[in-house]
Structures are given as C-alpha cells and as structure tokens.
Design a protein around this motif. Structure first.
Motif, PDB file in Angstrom:
ATOM      1  N   TRP A  60     -48.492 -32.797-103.142  1.00 55.24           N
ATOM      2  CA  TRP A  60     -46.978 -32.567-103.048  1.00 55.24           C
ATOM      3  C   TRP A  60     -46.244 -31.666-103.976  1.00 55.24           C
ATOM      4  CZ3 TRP A  60     -43.854 -33.231 -99.215  1.00 55.24           C
ATOM      5  CH2 TRP A  60     -42.415 -33.432 -99.449  1.00 55.24           C
ATOM      6  N   MET A  61     -46.693 -31.995-105.259  1.00 54.09           N
ATOM      7  CA  MET A  61     -46.111 -31.298-106.375  1.00 54.09           C
ATOM      8  C   MET A  61     -46.438 -29.898-106.253  1.00 54.09           C
ATOM      9  SD  MET A  61     -46.346 -34.096-109.410  1.00 54.09           S
ATOM     10  CE  MET A  61     -44.916 -33.538-110.185  1.00 54.09           C
ATOM     11  N   ALA A  62     -47.579 -29.452-105.667  1.00 51.90           N
ATOM     12  CA  ALA A  62     -48.093 -28.020-105.806  1.00 51.90           C
ATOM     13  C   ALA A  62     -47.583 -27.237-104.448  1.00 51.90           C
ATOM     14  CB  ALA A  62     -49.612 -27.904-105.990  1.00 51.90           C
ATOM     15  N   LYS A  63     -46.984 -28.022-103.394  1.00 53.10           N
ATOM     16  CA  LYS A  63     -46.605 -27.534-102.341  1.00 53.10           C
ATOM     17  C   LYS A  63     -45.828 -26.253-102.208  1.00 53.10           C
ATOM     18  CE  LYS A  63     -42.580 -30.101-100.971  1.00 53.10           C
ATOM     19  NZ  LYS A  63     -42.347 -30.468-102.288  1.00 53.10           N
ATOM     20  N   GLY A  64     -44.854 -25.973-103.233  1.00 51.98           N
ATOM     21  CA  GLY A  64     -44.179 -24.965-103.432  1.00 51.98           C
ATOM     22  C   GLY A  64     -44.697 -23.616-104.270  1.00 51.98           C
ATOM     23  N   THR A  65     -45.986 -24.041-104.819  1.00 51.91           N
ATOM     24  CA  THR A  65     -46.295 -22.922-105.631  1.00 51.91           C
ATOM     25  C   THR A  65     -47.440 -22.061-104.877  1.00 51.91           C
ATOM     26  OG1 THR A  65     -48.278 -24.256-106.316  1.00 51.91           O
ATOM     27  CG2 THR A  65     -46.223 -24.228-107.645  1.00 51.91           C
ATOM     28  N   LEU A  66     -47.409 -20.719-105.614  1.00 48.51           N
ATOM     29  CA  LEU A  66     -48.592 -20.045-104.739  1.00 48.51           C
ATOM     30  C   LEU A  66     -50.051 -20.618-105.127  1.00 48.51           C
ATOM     31  CD1 LEU A  66     -47.648 -16.283-106.206  1.00 48.51           C
ATOM     32  CD2 LEU A  66     -47.280 -17.357-103.870  1.00 48.51           C
ATOM     33  N   ILE A  67     -50.659 -20.491-103.792  1.00 53.77           N
ATOM     34  CA  ILE A  67     -52.053 -21.120-103.836  1.00 53.77           C
ATOM     35  C   ILE A  67     -52.860 -20.179-103.043  1.00 53.77           C
ATOM     36  CG2 ILE A  67     -53.635 -23.044-103.343  1.00 53.77           C
ATOM     37  CD1 ILE A  67     -51.060 -25.030-103.605  1.00 53.77           C
ATOM     38  N   ASN A  72     -53.363 -21.169-108.665  1.00 53.85           N
ATOM     39  CA  ASN A  72     -53.684 -22.670-108.601  1.00 53.85           C
ATOM     40  C   ASN A  72     -55.291 -22.847-108.013  1.00 53.85           C
ATOM     41  OD1 ASN A  72     -51.219 -23.734-109.459  1.00 53.85           O
ATOM     42  ND2 ASN A  72     -50.424 -22.815-107.874  1.00 53.85           N
ATOM     43  N   ARG A  73     -56.064 -22.140-108.573  1.00 49.35           N
ATOM     44  CA  ARG A  73     -57.450 -22.056-108.119  1.00 49.35           C
ATOM     45  C   ARG A  73     -57.918 -23.619-108.225  1.00 49.35           C
ATOM     46  NH1 ARG A  73     -60.784 -18.262-106.704  1.00 49.35           N
ATOM     47  NH2 ARG A  73     -62.974 -18.689-106.551  1.00 49.35           N
ATOM     48  N   PRO A  74     -57.719 -24.306-109.438  1.00 51.85           N
ATOM     49  CA  PRO A  74     -58.256 -25.566-109.583  1.00 51.85           C
ATOM     50  C   PRO A  74     -57.677 -26.607-108.377  1.00 51.85           C
ATOM     51  CG  PRO A  74     -57.574 -24.635-111.646  1.00 51.85           C
ATOM     52  CD  PRO A  74     -56.897 -23.857-110.776  1.00 51.85           C
ATOM     53  N   ILE A  75     -56.412 -26.280-107.992  1.00 47.73           N
ATOM     54  CA  ILE A  75     -55.893 -27.308-107.004  1.00 47.73           C
ATOM     55  C   ILE A  75     -56.598 -27.082-105.693  1.00 47.73           C
ATOM     56  CG2 ILE A  75     -53.831 -27.584-105.496  1.00 47.73           C
ATOM     57  CD1 ILE A  75     -52.258 -27.135-108.065  1.00 47.73           C
ATOM     58  N   ALA A  76     -56.998 -25.736-105.307  1.00 49.85           N
ATOM     59  CA  ALA A  76     -57.503 -25.571-104.092  1.00 49.85           C
ATOM     60  C   ALA A  76     -59.094 -25.933-104.256  1.00 49.85           C
ATOM     61  CB  ALA A  76     -57.787 -23.748-103.940  1.00 49.85           C
ATOM     62  N   ILE A  77     -59.827 -25.567-105.258  1.00 51.30           N
ATOM     63  CA  ILE A  77     -61.025 -26.229-105.475  1.00 51.30           C
ATOM     64  C   ILE A  77     -61.309 -27.610-105.375  1.00 51.30           C
ATOM     65  CG2 ILE A  77     -62.990 -26.164-107.054  1.00 51.30           C
ATOM     66  CD1 ILE A  77     -62.469 -23.332-107.713  1.00 51.30           C
ATOM     67  N   GLY A  78     -60.384 -28.447-106.136  1.00 51.08           N
ATOM     68  CA  GLY A  78     -60.499 -30.013-106.048  1.00 51.08           C
ATOM     69  C   GLY A  78     -60.206 -30.372-104.846  1.00 51.08           C
ATOM     70  N   ALA A 115     -61.265 -29.442 -94.912  1.00 52.59           N
ATOM     71  CA  ALA A 115     -62.318 -28.454 -95.562  1.00 52.59           C
ATOM     72  C   ALA A 115     -62.310 -27.006 -95.307  1.00 52.59           C
ATOM     73  CB  ALA A 115     -63.693 -29.041 -95.349  1.00 52.59           C
ATOM     74  N   ILE A 116     -62.258 -26.711 -93.986  1.00 49.17           N
ATOM     75  CA  ILE A 116     -62.001 -25.339 -93.512  1.00 49.17           C
ATOM     76  C   ILE A 116     -60.806 -24.690 -94.100  1.00 49.17           C
ATOM     77  CG2 ILE A 116     -61.741 -24.076 -91.533  1.00 49.17           C
ATOM     78  CD1 ILE A 116     -63.733 -25.867 -89.970  1.00 49.17           C
ATOM     79  N   LEU A 117     -59.799 -25.520 -93.888  1.00 43.42           N
ATOM     80  CA  LEU A 117     -58.365 -24.899 -94.218  1.00 43.42           C
ATOM     81  C   LEU A 117     -58.291 -24.669 -96.001  1.00 43.42           C
ATOM     82  CD1 LEU A 117     -56.085 -27.154 -92.285  1.00 43.42           C
ATOM     83  CD2 LEU A 117     -56.396 -24.755 -92.128  1.00 43.42           C
ATOM     84  N   PHE A 118     -58.883 -25.358 -96.694  1.00 43.63           N
ATOM     85  CA  PHE A 118     -58.907 -25.318 -98.091  1.00 43.63           C
ATOM     86  C   PHE A 118     -59.928 -24.251 -98.486  1.00 43.63           C
ATOM     87  CE2 PHE A 118     -56.407 -29.277 -98.240  1.00 43.63           C
ATOM     88  CZ  PHE A 118     -55.265 -28.742 -99.291  1.00 43.63           C
ATOM     89  N   ALA A 119     -60.885 -24.054 -97.751  1.00 46.45           N
ATOM     90  CA  ALA A 119     -61.722 -22.728 -98.045  1.00 46.45           C
ATOM     91  C   ALA A 119     -61.242 -21.689 -97.578  1.00 46.45           C
ATOM     92  CB  ALA A 119     -63.000 -23.164 -97.218  1.00 46.45           C
TER      93      ALA A 119
END
Length: 133
Positions: A60-67, A72-78, A115-119
């Motif tokens: 929720w807190m990262a929704k407005g940032t670039l990913i 924000n690679r750690p958020i995507a990998i997590g 999983a597919i979306l975050f990949a």
C-alpha cells in the motif's frame, strides 16, 4: 492509473483481507479446516496473518512509487518470492490434499496470477510517462 499501481493495490487488498481474517479469526478458520485448535496453531495462524498485514502495508505504501527494473527492486523481489514460492507449495498441495480442495485451488490461482504479475513487474522498466509523474 499505471499497471504497477493496480497490481500493488490488488495485492494489498488480497493480503490485507487475508491477514485480517487470519489475525482476528484464527480459531474459526482452524475449526473450519477440521484441525484441532491449540495454542500453537492459533499462534501460527496469527503470525501468518501479521506477515500478510505487513506485506499489505508495504504494498500500500509503495503503490505510488516507481516499481520495475531497478526501481524498488526489493519490493518486487519480496512479493515475487512470497507469491512464487507460495504458488509452488500450493501447486504441490493440490495433488495431496483431500479436504477443502476447492479453497486450495482458488488460492493457488490467486498466487500464480500474482507471481506472474510480480515477475513481469521485476523484468520490465517503468515507462517514461510513469517516471514523469
């Protein structure tokens, strides 16, 4: 609204609802699964709910940032690790579980999609229009 924001909000909703249910109704869930409630199983379900709520707040807190890409690679990998490993575990469980199979199949579908979306998020770079916002 960009694609990553939609993914982050939808994962927040899924994780937040799951986390709230696991945290505040562990005994009801345990009983509905035909598991004998104990202090350890209740604690385990509440801790799992706390983890889901933590991920929900992170997303929720990262929704407005670039990913995506290097952003924000750690958020995507997590998120990819959580949903990817969860999807694999659930896929294995489908073939072994005897009760509540429909719940496990539905949960597996959700995990595979996330999983597919975050990949996808991890492997793509945000577009130039997303960077300007």
């Amino acid at each position: 609204m960009n694609n990553t924001k939609i993914i982050m909000i939808s994962s927040t909703l899924f994780l937040g609802m799951s986390g709230a249910i696991l945290t505040f109704l562990p005994n009801e869930i345990i009983s509905s699964m035909a598991i004998r409630p104990s202090q350890m199983t209740t604690l385990f379900f509440q801790l799992m709910g706390a983890m889901y709520l933590g991920f929900a707040m992170l997303n929720w807190m990262a929704k407005g940032t670039l990913i995506g890409g290097i952003y924000n690679r750690p958020i995507a990998i997590g998120n990819l690790m959580h949903f990817g490993v969860g999807a694999i575990a659930l896929l294995k469980a489908i073939f072994k579980i005897l009760t509540h199979k429909e719940i496990v199949i539905a949960l597996t579908a959700v995990y595979v999609v996330f999983a597919i979306l975050f990949a996808y998020v991890l492997k793509t770079n945000p577009t130039k229009t997303e960077k300007k916002k």
